[in-house]
Design an enzyme around this catalytic site. Structure first.
Site, PDB file in Angstrom:
ATOM      1  N   GLY A  65      14.297  39.716  -0.133  1.00 11.63           N
ATOM      2  CA  GLY A  65      13.240  39.436   1.067  1.00 11.63           C
ATOM      3  C   GLY A  65      12.014  40.113   1.857  1.00 11.63           C
ATOM      4  N   LEU A  66      12.017  41.321  -0.079  1.00  9.03           N
ATOM      5  CA  LEU A  66      11.657  42.257   0.340  1.00  9.03           C
ATOM      6  C   LEU A  66      10.029  41.651  -0.362  1.00  9.03           C
ATOM      7  CD1 LEU A  66      13.627  44.909   0.260  1.00  9.03           C
ATOM      8  CD2 LEU A  66      12.169  44.339   2.204  1.00  9.03           C
ATOM      9  N   GLY A  67      10.364  41.237  -1.751  1.00 17.45           N
ATOM     10  CA  GLY A  67       9.162  40.567  -2.546  1.00 17.45           C
ATOM     11  C   GLY A  67       7.906  40.346  -2.102  1.00 17.45           C
ATOM     12  N   LEU A  68       7.504  39.705  -1.302  1.00 21.05           N
ATOM     13  CA  LEU A  68       6.538  39.034  -0.745  1.00 21.05           C
ATOM     14  C   LEU A  68       5.625  40.600   0.075  1.00 21.05           C
ATOM     15  CD1 LEU A  68       6.804  35.318   0.397  1.00 21.05           C
ATOM     16  CD2 LEU A  68       5.902  36.453  -1.932  1.00 21.05           C
ATOM     17  N   HIS A  91      21.963  46.449   7.694  1.00 23.51           N
ATOM     18  CA  HIS A  91      23.136  45.579   7.340  1.00 23.51           C
ATOM     19  C   HIS A  91      22.905  44.832   6.024  1.00 23.51           C
ATOM     20  CE1 HIS A  91      23.307  40.710   6.466  1.00 23.51           C
ATOM     21  NE2 HIS A  91      24.189  41.314   7.476  1.00 23.51           N
ATOM     22  N   GLU A  92      21.578  45.102   5.664  1.00 25.12           N
ATOM     23  CA  GLU A  92      21.779  44.909   4.031  1.00 25.12           C
ATOM     24  C   GLU A  92      22.233  46.151   3.051  1.00 25.12           C
ATOM     25  OE1 GLU A  92      20.429  42.710   2.578  1.00 25.12           O
ATOM     26  OE2 GLU A  92      19.587  41.394   4.039  1.00 25.12           O
ATOM     27  N   ARG A 129      14.396  35.575   5.159  1.00 22.89           N
ATOM     28  CA  ARG A 129      14.741  34.860   3.968  1.00 22.89           C
ATOM     29  C   ARG A 129      14.763  33.264   4.805  1.00 22.89           C
ATOM     30  NH1 ARG A 129      19.218  38.445   1.610  1.00 22.89           N
ATOM     31  NH2 ARG A 129      19.033  38.897   3.576  1.00 22.89           N
ATOM     32  N   ARG A 172       7.836  36.241  -9.224  1.00 18.90           N
ATOM     33  CA  ARG A 172       9.580  35.415  -9.612  1.00 18.90           C
ATOM     34  C   ARG A 172       9.771  34.576  -8.168  1.00 18.90           C
ATOM     35  NH1 ARG A 172      10.922  41.582  -9.447  1.00 18.90           N
ATOM     36  NH2 ARG A 172      10.850  41.431 -11.812  1.00 18.90           N
ATOM     37  N   ASN A 173       8.851  34.701  -7.397  1.00 24.61           N
ATOM     38  CA  ASN A 173       9.215  34.189  -5.911  1.00 24.61           C
ATOM     39  C   ASN A 173       8.829  32.345  -6.091  1.00 24.61           C
ATOM     40  OD1 ASN A 173       9.265  34.766  -2.950  1.00 24.61           O
ATOM     41  ND2 ASN A 173       7.664  33.352  -2.905  1.00 24.61           N
TER      42      ASN A 173
END
Lengths: 247, 240
Positions: free
Chosen positions: A191-194, A23-24, A179, A131-132
């Site tokens: 929504g991959l950062g964490l 999807h992304e 997210r 960043r989050n």
């Protein structure tokens, strides 16, 4: 969450991941296709393509990085890292990126805090968490970084004033492509950062978890303490030295 | 960064992708480089052995002979600087260590500006290495004293307590007073390796230098970040 794990248990999760990733990746592609077919103005088209390519590049890099972190099993070479110096390096970048005033980023960790870790992956983890926190902060909010020694470890935490998340989401935020909709300010990102941050911390023998605290979300990190500190800068034993090495 | 003062540097580009290869050829040509382009590993190796080049740019996945094999064979007789280019990405590189023997590694996709910075960093390092005698440290304008033997800087009676890498880095910045040095060059010159975006060693050394200079009370000049360009040692209020 693992990309590769005991077969069976994670098949469902992997399918979910593939669906999310498709999807992304397809969304910006379809936007590009539409732009190619309909956009008349060359300058605007160029600007738009450039923006979409930047976004896709970030997504591809993040997704691949997560996959690499998750599949690679050899241990990372570690070195002594002074957390305060790491924080100063990361906040300089973060303030530039986000136009945040440095005065809203507080560090209460003192110079005696040294941990053992792999600099690049630890920096990536802390950078993603920071960043989050900035992204989900309200106007004028403060992000606080603090820690204390806990036996052989340093327990470090980063706290924002963004209102926190529902208790049942405290674990879910570490899943890729999650997210949360809701009252927390801020959006954007894939929504991959964490997920990357958690994998990066675990890869060096640490732990990363979230809790609601004070006026927002607190991300906790447990990292192995370094006993000696800044005693040497013999070249870090990274394997990516590019000059010929004698085996 | 100062233009390289050795005429038109000779670049050998070994890249099989016709679109990227042609673009690199054209772009570097316009920047004043003499570019030889070939699309095959075996042929590239032969040319690199026969003619003198200042830098070889090479893709890793090549028809005929792959880039790593070309590099290994070239290294048996030549020390020509080599920049590897590949879509295998930074992570794969970190894990497999495949750039051993290369001077730099540029993950695809990259911009032409980035390619040029990398090439210039290598040319500049080579020019620096070839100087007949080391230039003595310029007398400090503001009494920050560099002691090459101790690998230490002093402000009045206070020693900053720099590590070896930190000293080399600060010394390099000091010798190029007020000039912005690219990260690619500082990696080549000080850390003796290529620059990768996920590599934070240089930034961390800078962070430590700033802390240590501040700790001994030195504020006349500071190491400043010039975004998108690199680092410079300059007076606090100076516009770079």
């Amino acid at each position: 969450m693992k990309w590769s794990d005991a077969p069976g248990r994670t098949v469902v999760l992997q399918q979910q991941l593939l669906r999310d990733l498709s999807h992304e990746l397809r969304t910006p592609l379809s936007r590009l296709r539409v732009a190619c077919e309909s956009e008349q103005d060359l300058e605007q088209l160029r600007e738009r393509i450039s923006r979409e390519v930047d976004g896709m590049q970030r997504l591809v890099e993040d997704a691949l990085q997560l996959a690499w972190l998750d599949t690679e099993r050899t241990s990372l070479p570690d070195e002594a890292i002074q957390v305060q110096a790491l924080w100063e390096m990361l906040t300089e970048n973060a303030c530039y990126e986000s136009s945040w005033p440095a005065s809203q980023l507080h560090c209460a960790v003192d110079a005696s805090c040294w941990v053992r870790g792999h600099l690049n992956t630890l920096a990536q983890a802390l950078e993603n968490i920071l960043r989050n926190a900035i992204r989900h902060s309200p106007q004028g909010g403060v992000v606080m970084f603090d820690g204390r020694r806990d036996g052989d470890f340093w327990h470090l935490w980063l706290e924002d004033e963004g209102g926190g998340v529902a208790d049942e989401d405290l674990e879910r935020i570490f899943s890729p492509f999650i997210r949360l909709d809701g009252s927390r300010p801020g959006e954007g990102g894939f929504g991959l950062g964490l997920s990357i941050a958690r994998n990066a911390v675990q890869r060096q023998g640490g732990r990363l978890w979230a809790e609601n605290a004070g006026r927002g979300l607190r991300l906790n990190m447990l990292l192995l303490a370094d006993l000696h500190g800044d005693n040497d800068d013999a070249p870090a034993p990274t394997i990516d030295m590019c000059r010929p090495q004698i085996a | 960064m100062t233009p390289i003062a050795i005429g038109h540097p000779r670049i050998l580009s070994i890249e099989d992708d016709p679109v990227l290869g042609a673009y690199v050829h054209e772009h570097l040509g316009r920047c004043g480089f003499q570019v030889t382009w070939c699309q095959n590993g075996q042929e590239g190796l032969a040319i690199a052995r026969q003619q003198a080049f200042d830098v070889v740019l090479m893709d890793i996945l090549l028809p005929g002979l792959d880039g790593l094999a070309v590099l290994t064979q070239l290294r048996q007789s030549h020390s020509t600087p080599v920049v590897l280019m590949s879509a295998l990405g930074a992570e794969a590189d970190r894990i497999s260590g495949f750039r051993l023997g290369a001077d730099d590694y540029l993950p695809k996709p990259f911009s032409m500006a980035e390619l040029r910075v990398r090439i210039e960093a290598i040319l500049r390092r080579v020019a620096f290495d070839r100087r007949p005698v080391p230039i003595p440290t310029p007398p400090a304008t503001d009494c920050l004293r560099f002691d090459d033997e101790l690998g230490e800087v002093f402000w009045g009676e206070y020693a900053a307590g720099l590590t070896r890498s930190e000293y080399r880095l600060l010394d390099t910045l000091n010798r190029n007073d007020d000039e912005v040095l690219s990260k690619a060059f500082l990696y080549q010159q000080v850390l003796q390796r290529g620059y990768a975006p996920h590599d934070r060693s240089l930034d961390m050394h800078i962070s430590q230098i700033r802390r240590k200079l501040k700790a001994i009370g030195y504020t006349e000049r500071e190491v400043r970040t010039v975004w998108g360009k690199g680092y410079v040692l300059s007076a606090v209020d100076e516009v770079v």
